[in-house]
Design an enzyme around this catalytic site. Structure first.
Site, short mmCIF file in Angstrom:
data_model
loop_
_atom_site.label_atom_id
_atom_site.label_comp_id
_atom_site.label_asym_id
_atom_site.label_seq_id
_atom_site.Cartn_x
_atom_site.Cartn_y
_atom_site.Cartn_z
N SER A 1 19.83 23.49 -14.72
CA SER A 1 19.32 24.31 -15.82
C SER A 1 17.84 24.05 -16.08
O SER A 1 17.16 24.89 -16.68
CB SER A 1 20.13 24.04 -17.09
OG SER A 1 19.86 22.74 -17.61
N ASP B 1 9.11 17.07 -23.46
CA ASP B 1 10.37 16.85 -24.18
C ASP B 1 11.16 15.69 -23.61
O ASP B 1 11.93 15.05 -24.33
CB ASP B 1 11.22 18.12 -24.16
CG ASP B 1 10.68 19.18 -25.11
OD1 ASP B 1 9.72 18.89 -25.83
OD2 ASP B 1 11.24 20.29 -25.12
N ASP C 1 35.09 18.86 -16.09
CA ASP C 1 34.21 17.84 -15.52
C ASP C 1 33.87 16.76 -16.54
O ASP C 1 33.65 15.61 -16.19
CB ASP C 1 32.93 18.49 -14.99
CG ASP C 1 33.18 19.27 -13.70
OD1 ASP C 1 34.21 19.02 -13.04
OD2 ASP C 1 32.34 20.12 -13.36
N ARG D 1 3.95 13.82 -20.34
CA ARG D 1 4.18 14.07 -21.76
C ARG D 1 4.94 15.38 -21.89
O ARG D 1 4.59 16.38 -21.26
CB ARG D 1 2.87 14.17 -22.54
CG ARG D 1 3.11 14.33 -24.04
CD ARG D 1 1.87 14.05 -24.85
NE ARG D 1 2.17 13.99 -26.27
CZ ARG D 1 1.35 13.53 -27.20
NH1 ARG D 1 0.17 13.06 -26.85
NH2 ARG D 1 1.70 13.50 -28.47
N ALA E 1 24.32 20.14 -12.47
CA ALA E 1 24.58 20.12 -13.91
C ALA E 1 23.28 20.38 -14.68
O ALA E 1 22.64 21.39 -14.48
CB ALA E 1 25.22 18.79 -14.30
N TYR E 2 22.91 19.49 -15.59
CA TYR E 2 21.72 19.69 -16.43
C TYR E 2 20.47 19.90 -15.58
O TYR E 2 19.60 20.72 -15.89
CB TYR E 2 21.56 18.48 -17.36
CG TYR E 2 20.48 18.59 -18.41
CD1 TYR E 2 20.12 19.82 -18.95
CD2 TYR E 2 19.83 17.45 -18.88
CE1 TYR E 2 19.13 19.91 -19.93
CE2 TYR E 2 18.85 17.53 -19.85
CZ TYR E 2 18.50 18.76 -20.37
OH TYR E 2 17.53 18.86 -21.34
N ASN E 3 20.38 19.16 -14.49
CA ASN E 3 19.23 19.29 -13.59
C ASN E 3 19.02 20.73 -13.14
O ASN E 3 17.89 21.21 -13.08
CB ASN E 3 19.45 18.38 -12.37
CG ASN E 3 18.46 18.66 -11.26
OD1 ASN E 3 17.30 18.24 -11.31
ND2 ASN E 3 18.91 19.37 -10.23
#
Length: 265
Positions: A165, A149, A45, A147, A161-163
């Site tokens: 996780s 990371d 991907d 507020r 994808a990242y979402n």
């Protein structure tokens, strides 16, 4: 049919790329790396994301198809041993176009405005690991103070994808939407967030205003940018879409199951 083949740099991917190129040329198709009608991504991907950003100026004119040389890729419909089948299907025009939404990212800085497109997601964080502090607005009105990371804004196809996780929802690509997901938020009496992902339709905009004009880390898919003096960022469903050439029925939820649960019945 004008085509180009983009591959990962491992031996299996490079061999598959050359096999596809020679096979398609034998069928009378033209290799065209400048204005291809179809872009074949061979690898994972990440390879397809790279091909998307390489040819995003041709989104109205071209389609993508993925060949995965490892495990099943989320954007890939074919394995290397199916190269001859893919060549034949392209030659006979046996495909339909499927469009996936993209997220448009408009960044306003002290130096001006710039616009990006993301296929999977875009994130905003601070450089050197300090916490990000921003005001979040929806439709031009203040919504919350964040507020933590960082924040992640994903497309429906990028929701896997990242979402995912980060605990965000999985969204079918037929929904023209974007999703805001928090990255390790800090909640207190000054900074208070809703604490769950927010899914916005195509007619809504998401606005982010950094509390300090520090150096921020902006990612657009696999691309990373350090930005100084960000005044605001606007996110919305892009007018542009990415088109995939679909040669067989491979439903989204089937892809999800094979990718994250099991390929067995």
């Amino acid at each position: 049919m004008r085509f180009t083949v983009i591959s990962k740099n491992d031996e299996k991917s490079k061999y598959t790329r050359e096999y596809l190129i020679q096979g398609m040329k034998k069928r009378g198709m033209e290799e065209d790396n400048i204005h291809p009608e179809i872009i074949i991504s061979v690898g994972g991907d990440g390879t397809l994301l790279g091909a998307f950003h390489m040819y995003q100026h041709l989104l109205k004119e071209t389609m993508f198809v993925g060949v995965h040389t490892g495990n099943l890729g989320f954007y890939a419909d074919f394995h290397p041993e199916e190269a001859d089948l893919l060549i034949d299907l392209i030659d006979r025009g046996k495909f339909v176009e499927t469009e996936f939404p993209l997220v448009a990212v408009t960044v306003n800085t002290d130096d001006g405005e710039e616009r990006h497109l993301a296929l999977n997601e875009t994130t905003l964080k601070m450089v050197q690991g300090s916490t990000l502090a921003v005001d979040v607005g929806i439709g031009g009105k203040h919504f919350e103070k964040f507020r933590g990371d960082g924040i992640c804004v994903s497309t429906p196809s990028g929701s896997t994808a990242y979402n995912k996780s980060l605990g965000g929802a999985l969204i079918h690509p037929s929904f023209r939407s974007i999703q805001l997901t928090e990255i390790a938020s800090i909640n207190n009496r000054v900074f208070r967030t809703i604490g769950s992902s927010i899914i916005l339709p195509s007619h809504h905009t998401l606005n982010v205003y950094p509390n300090k004009a520090d150096t921020h880390l902006l990612t657009i898919d696999h691309l990373h940018f350090q930005k100084n003096g960000i005044r605001s960022i606007e996110y919305q469903v892009a007018e542009e879409t990415i088109k995939f050439a679909r040669f067989r029925h491979f439903p989204f939820w089937h892809r999800v199951r094979e990718s994250f649960i099991s390929s067995e019945r």
